[in-house]
Design a protein around this motif. Structure first.
Motif, PDB file in Angstrom:
ATOM      1  N   ARG A 266      -3.214   2.204  -8.263  1.00 12.50           N
ATOM      2  CA  ARG A 266      -1.992   1.409  -8.415  1.00 12.50           C
ATOM      3  C   ARG A 266      -2.282  -0.052  -8.729  1.00 12.50           C
ATOM      4  O   ARG A 266      -1.520  -0.713  -9.409  1.00 12.50           O
ATOM      5  CB  ARG A 266      -1.149   1.560  -7.159  1.00 12.50           C
ATOM      6  N   TYR A 267      -3.393  -0.561  -8.215  1.00 11.47           N
ATOM      7  CA  TYR A 267      -3.788  -1.944  -8.508  1.00 11.47           C
ATOM      8  C   TYR A 267      -5.205  -1.917  -9.067  1.00 11.47           C
ATOM      9  O   TYR A 267      -6.100  -1.331  -8.463  1.00 11.47           O
ATOM     10  CB  TYR A 267      -3.776  -2.810  -7.235  1.00 11.47           C
ATOM     11  N   TRP A 268      -5.382  -2.577 -10.188  1.00  8.99           N
ATOM     12  CA  TRP A 268      -6.721  -2.669 -10.798  1.00  8.99           C
ATOM     13  C   TRP A 268      -7.229  -4.090 -10.653  1.00  8.99           C
ATOM     14  O   TRP A 268      -6.592  -5.040 -11.128  1.00  8.99           O
ATOM     15  CB  TRP A 268      -6.653  -2.290 -12.277  1.00  8.99           C
ATOM     16  N   MET A 269      -8.394  -4.230 -10.014  1.00  6.08           N
ATOM     17  CA  MET A 269      -9.013  -5.552  -9.852  1.00  6.08           C
ATOM     18  C   MET A 269     -10.391  -5.517 -10.513  1.00  6.08           C
ATOM     19  O   MET A 269     -11.210  -4.659 -10.171  1.00  6.08           O
ATOM     20  CB  MET A 269      -9.205  -5.868  -8.363  1.00  6.08           C
ATOM     21  N   LEU A 270     -10.619  -6.419 -11.449  1.00  7.69           N
ATOM     22  CA  LEU A 270     -11.915  -6.431 -12.137  1.00  7.69           C
ATOM     23  C   LEU A 270     -12.551  -7.813 -12.017  1.00  7.69           C
ATOM     24  O   LEU A 270     -11.879  -8.838 -12.174  1.00  7.69           O
ATOM     25  CB  LEU A 270     -11.728  -6.042 -13.613  1.00  7.69           C
TER      26      LEU A 270
ATOM     27  N   ASP B 197      -4.785   3.174  -3.705  1.00  5.99           N
ATOM     28  CA  ASP B 197      -4.256   1.818  -3.810  1.00  5.99           C
ATOM     29  C   ASP B 197      -4.980   0.928  -4.820  1.00  5.99           C
ATOM     30  O   ASP B 197      -4.373   0.400  -5.743  1.00  5.99           O
ATOM     31  CB  ASP B 197      -4.294   1.147  -2.426  1.00  5.99           C
ATOM     32  N   ILE B 198      -6.272   0.711  -4.604  1.00  3.78           N
ATOM     33  CA  ILE B 198      -6.978  -0.294  -5.422  1.00  3.78           C
ATOM     34  C   ILE B 198      -8.197   0.328  -6.093  1.00  3.78           C
ATOM     35  O   ILE B 198      -8.967   1.041  -5.452  1.00  3.78           O
ATOM     36  CB  ILE B 198      -7.455  -1.491  -4.557  1.00  3.78           C
TER      37      ILE B 198
ATOM     38  N   PHE C 225      -5.442  -4.066   8.035  1.00  6.02           N
ATOM     39  CA  PHE C 225      -5.347  -2.776   7.342  1.00  6.02           C
ATOM     40  C   PHE C 225      -6.486  -1.854   7.771  1.00  6.02           C
ATOM     41  O   PHE C 225      -7.611  -2.304   8.025  1.00  6.02           O
ATOM     42  CB  PHE C 225      -5.436  -2.958   5.820  1.00  6.02           C
ATOM     43  N   ASP C 226      -6.174  -0.586   7.810  1.00  6.01           N
ATOM     44  CA  ASP C 226      -7.179   0.446   8.015  1.00  6.01           C
ATOM     45  C   ASP C 226      -7.687   0.805   6.616  1.00  6.01           C
ATOM     46  O   ASP C 226      -6.969   1.414   5.829  1.00  6.01           O
ATOM     47  CB  ASP C 226      -6.488   1.638   8.688  1.00  6.01           C
TER      48      ASP C 226
ATOM     49  N   PRO D  38       0.823  -1.216   0.000  1.00 10.71           N
ATOM     50  CA  PRO D  38       0.000   0.000   0.000  1.00 10.71           C
ATOM     51  C   PRO D  38       0.854   1.261   0.000  1.00 10.71           C
ATOM     52  O   PRO D  38       2.014   1.231   0.401  1.00 10.71           O
ATOM     53  CB  PRO D  38      -0.811  -0.120   1.286  1.00 10.71           C
ATOM     54  N   LEU D  39       0.243   2.325  -0.467  1.00 12.44           N
ATOM     55  CA  LEU D  39       0.927   3.619  -0.546  1.00 12.44           C
ATOM     56  C   LEU D  39       1.392   4.081   0.833  1.00 12.44           C
ATOM     57  O   LEU D  39       2.499   4.576   0.995  1.00 12.44           O
ATOM     58  CB  LEU D  39      -0.072   4.633  -1.136  1.00 12.44           C
TER      59      LEU D  39
END
Ligand code: ZN
Length: 415
Positions: A260-264, A230-231, A60-61, A18-19
């Motif tokens: 930064r991350y692509w989820m499809l 992030d996502i 994670f928060d 994560p960033l």
């Protein structure tokens, strides 16, 4: 092991970093609220529910933003979906929006989908969208023509990097639909001039109009999650043009990486056929919930990797229901025994078994949120618990409580 995510942008599994350490900012494209949500929506939002639940399980928060589209999502005919529904039902557009936004949340609640932290509406963020469009015009990524504003695809050489489409192809495909006021057929609207009868309208520096569909996601994600986050998630159906346009607008306006991350999520067919209103083969979430338990629908959705396409059929949901029942049987058995168990510490055998199961579960989920693998681990837990209780004789309260706690944690909190 640490969490790895298949990033559609790089087309490979990457370690998730994560960033900001310990923090995840995630945006998922939400529904256009002009009708009841269907089971394809259920797949997408149940999948991301599990993503967010697992990220929280890992400590994670998470800040989860999912928009509500209530203006600007046009049909191929050029009509706004919400205005069309309002006309058909003699309702005000905002009545349509309220009706279906509430129905959407009711459906999600029924499916056990936790609500996003923020559900921003496009119509509530017009100033932010106008400001972003002004920035794009200033930087010559956009131009005004006859009261509308268009993004110039030629000004952003990386256009197409998510979907793999190239602008020359688009030119051929789009030639028939060339609009007079666009410089290039692949250019897309950031702001549209409102015709006199179009009542969803706002004043802007370019006259009365309304935002194009894509700009809301760029403006609202930047507002709540930052220019880089992030996502970014959504359904694969929106990879082009919607997601591609989001990237172009955001990266052109901010000069920074967008998501930064692509989820499809993969698409959903109904009895082997793509759902389509015109063919009459659609199933709303309400219809599905009238036929099956929410747990069976969730189990069905999670039985395939989120990025894969799935086919919804009676048999498949029936099988999922059986899978859920098997687990629920062991949970019930544990709780029933717990009520009359003698107090005592958990046995060493059970403690070791539960620790091993928890580790396997994390291993599966760390591998790009492999929910089908995680379900298989829960089935293994079920098998072991049944054996322990049926063959191992009475268990201590400590053992039974520890089993119950693990079912609650992995099954209840995460899946
Ligand atoms: Zn979006």
């Amino acid at each position: 092991m640490s969490l790895r995510i298949y990033n559609v942008l790089s087309r490979q599994k990457e370690e998730f970093v994560p960033l900001t350490p310990g923090r995840v900012n995630i945006y998922v494209c939400g529904p256009t609220v002009y009708d009841y949500s269907h089971i394809g929506h259920a797949k997408t939002y149940v999948s991301f529910d599990v993503v967010v639940r697992y990220l929280r399980f890992l400590g994670f928060d998470v800040l989860y933003v999912q928009n509500i589209t209530d203006v600007g999502h046009m049909l191929d005919t050029g009509e706004d979906r919400i205005l069309k529904k309002a006309r058909q039902t003699s309702a005000l557009p905002m009545q349509v929006v309220e009706t279906y936004a509430r129905a959407y949340f009711d459906d999600m609640d029924a499916l056990g989908v936790r609500r996003p932290d923020i559900s921003p509406r496009a119509s509530g963020h017009i100033p932010e969208q106008i400001a972003m469009i002004e920035q794009l015009i200033k930087d010559e990524h956009a131009y005004v023509n006859n009261g509308s504003v268009y993004f110039s695809v030629a000004s952003f050489p990386e256009y197409g990097k998510l979907s793999g489409r190239i602008v020359e192809d688009l030119e051929d495909g789009a030639r028939v639909a060339v609009r007079e006021d666009k410089r290039h057929p692949a250019d897309f609207a950031l702001w549209k001039k409102a015709e006199p009868e179009h009542i969803l309208r706002w004043p802007s520096p370019w006259g009365d109009g309304f935002p194009g569909w894509h700009i809301e996601c760029s403006a609202m994600s930047a507002k709540y999650l930052g220019e880089t986050f992030d996502i970014h998630g959504g359904g694969i159906d929106n990879i082009f043009p919607h997601n591609e346009c989001e990237i172009a607008q955001s990266e052109a306006a901010h000069g920074a990486t967008f998501a930064r991350y692509w989820m499809l999520t993969g698409s959903l067919t109904l009895d082997g056929v793509k759902m389509s209103k015109s063919l009459g083969n659609t199933m709303t979430i309400k219809d599905a919930l009238g036929q099956w338990r929410a747990e069976a629908i969730r189990y069905f959705i999670l039985s395939s990797q989120y990025s894969n396409p799935i086919d919804f059929s009676d048999e498949a949901v029936e099988a999922a229901h059986k899978g859920w029942q098997r687990i629920w049987g062991a949970v019930s058995l544990t709780r029933e025994q717990l009520r009359r168990a003698a107090p005592g510490e958990p046995s060493a055998e059970a403690t070791a078994m539960l620790a091993a199961i928890r580790e396997q579960f994390i291993e599966r989920m760390d591998d790009d949120f492999n929910a089908p693998g995680a379900l298989a681990v829960l089935q293994e837990l079920t098998r072991q618990v049944n054996t322990l209780i049926n063959e191992g004789g009475p268990q201590t309260g400590g053992t039974l409580s520890a089993i119950d706690a693990l079912f609650r944690e992995l099954g209840g909190d995460v899946l």
